[in-house]
Design an enzyme around this catalytic site. Sequence first.
Site, PDB file in Angstrom:
ATOM      1  N   ASP A  55      -2.045  -6.979   8.070  1.00 25.90           N
ATOM      2  CA  ASP A  55      -3.338  -6.712   7.724  1.00 25.90           C
ATOM      3  C   ASP A  55      -4.129  -7.044   6.723  1.00 25.90           C
ATOM      4  O   ASP A  55      -3.767  -8.206   6.067  1.00 25.90           O
ATOM      5  CB  ASP A  55      -3.670  -4.985   8.114  1.00 25.90           C
ATOM      6  CG  ASP A  55      -3.086  -4.269   6.813  1.00 25.90           C
ATOM      7  OD1 ASP A  55      -1.954  -4.727   6.298  1.00 25.90           O
ATOM      8  OD2 ASP A  55      -3.402  -3.075   6.575  1.00 25.90           O
ATOM      9  N   GLU A  63       5.467  -6.413   7.188  1.00 25.83           N
ATOM     10  CA  GLU A  63       4.781  -5.418   8.095  1.00 25.83           C
ATOM     11  C   GLU A  63       5.701  -5.157   9.273  1.00 25.83           C
ATOM     12  O   GLU A  63       5.800  -4.054   9.829  1.00 25.83           O
ATOM     13  CB  GLU A  63       3.392  -5.260   8.229  1.00 25.83           C
ATOM     14  CG  GLU A  63       2.568  -4.974   6.840  1.00 25.83           C
ATOM     15  CD  GLU A  63       2.272  -6.496   6.220  1.00 25.83           C
ATOM     16  OE1 GLU A  63       1.883  -6.187   5.110  1.00 25.83           O
ATOM     17  OE2 GLU A  63       3.043  -7.304   6.652  1.00 25.83           O
ATOM     18  N   GLY A 102       0.793  -1.198   0.075  1.00 21.65           N
ATOM     19  CA  GLY A 102      -0.105   0.067   0.022  1.00 21.65           C
ATOM     20  C   GLY A 102       0.928   1.171  -0.039  1.00 21.65           C
ATOM     21  O   GLY A 102       2.173   1.111  -0.022  1.00 21.65           O
ATOM     22  N   GLY A 118      -0.608  -5.252   0.887  1.00 20.93           N
ATOM     23  CA  GLY A 118      -1.827  -5.046  -0.166  1.00 20.93           C
ATOM     24  C   GLY A 118      -1.869  -5.768  -1.239  1.00 20.93           C
ATOM     25  O   GLY A 118      -3.242  -5.916  -1.511  1.00 20.93           O
TER      26      GLY A 118
END
Length: 347
Positions: free
Chosen positions: A144, A136, A65, A113
Amino acid sequence: MSHDLLTTTEGAVGRLRLNRPKALHALNLSMCEGMLIALEAWRTDAGVAAVMLDHDEGRGFCAGGDIRMLSESGAGDGAAARAFFHTEYRLNHRLFAYAKPTVAFMDGVTMGGGVGIALPCRWRVATEHTRFAMPETGIGLFPDVGGGWFLSRLPGRVGQFLALTGHRLDGAEAHALGLATHYLPAAALDEAKAAIVADPYAIEAILDRLAIAPPPATLLEHRAAIDRLFASDTLEEVFAALEADDGAFADEQLAVLRSKSPQAMKVSLRLLYDGHLMQSFADEMVQEYAVASRVVQRHDFLEGVRAVIVDKDNAPRWQPATPDAVTDHVIDQIFAPLPEAEAWTPA
């Protein structure tokens, strides 16, 4: 319409092509919004039988992302970061619940992402170029985009290992773990896509026909060690197990974990523990949104982005600096449900 996303229909196939080659096709808000709009239009369009996700020119399927934007927002009021997460998670959920067949081509870098839009698809194609990871914790964030759901459902403790270390899987390893449904040579992708456009009702048969036997999945040689060393849902106990083991694999993983954010690792373990118990993917996204809304404004994320992406000194100064200094109270605060008016909801 943003040029970062190419939305077309070819025959009876809706095509979503990521088109930010200089950023390895990392997702921004307009790309997520564009995909949601297209998926909603195709949902009720009798002329669209299936949806295909891939990237246009350049390397990588999707590197993640818009981390720099998230960091800049997190340093302020966090509103733009929350808006991005809210929309991105709606996209993840829409793909997960989509009634029409979906296929993602994870050719090249598939991280963060990119994982979030690939794994919800019914068919997921890996190649010799696939580099699959949720890295991450190295920037103070957590896996996530549904990571708590998907990683917690991998065999043994592989999900916890991937979440904590950010280890990069190759295409053969992703296939062996079920993260990819098919392994194709990259040279066969154009043929596969053309065949799907010609007959979108035969996606599985097409991929089965073009798939080849992947090379050995090297990571699986360490499955027993991973299950033993990463057996605990308590970070301090994982460290203790690694420190007590005199094997080279344990030494390597210990060195990796010492470079990651203790807070982010504790968040990740809690996320997978809770994620395995979640009754629905929507419930998972509600929790991940609450966690992301808070983590994005905390010191370790801002510091991780500074060290890895902005200054590139790769010397983050985590606060707290050690696992035992990250209290259960802090983790409970991060995981507390948001007020109803602020909580994530499906599209």
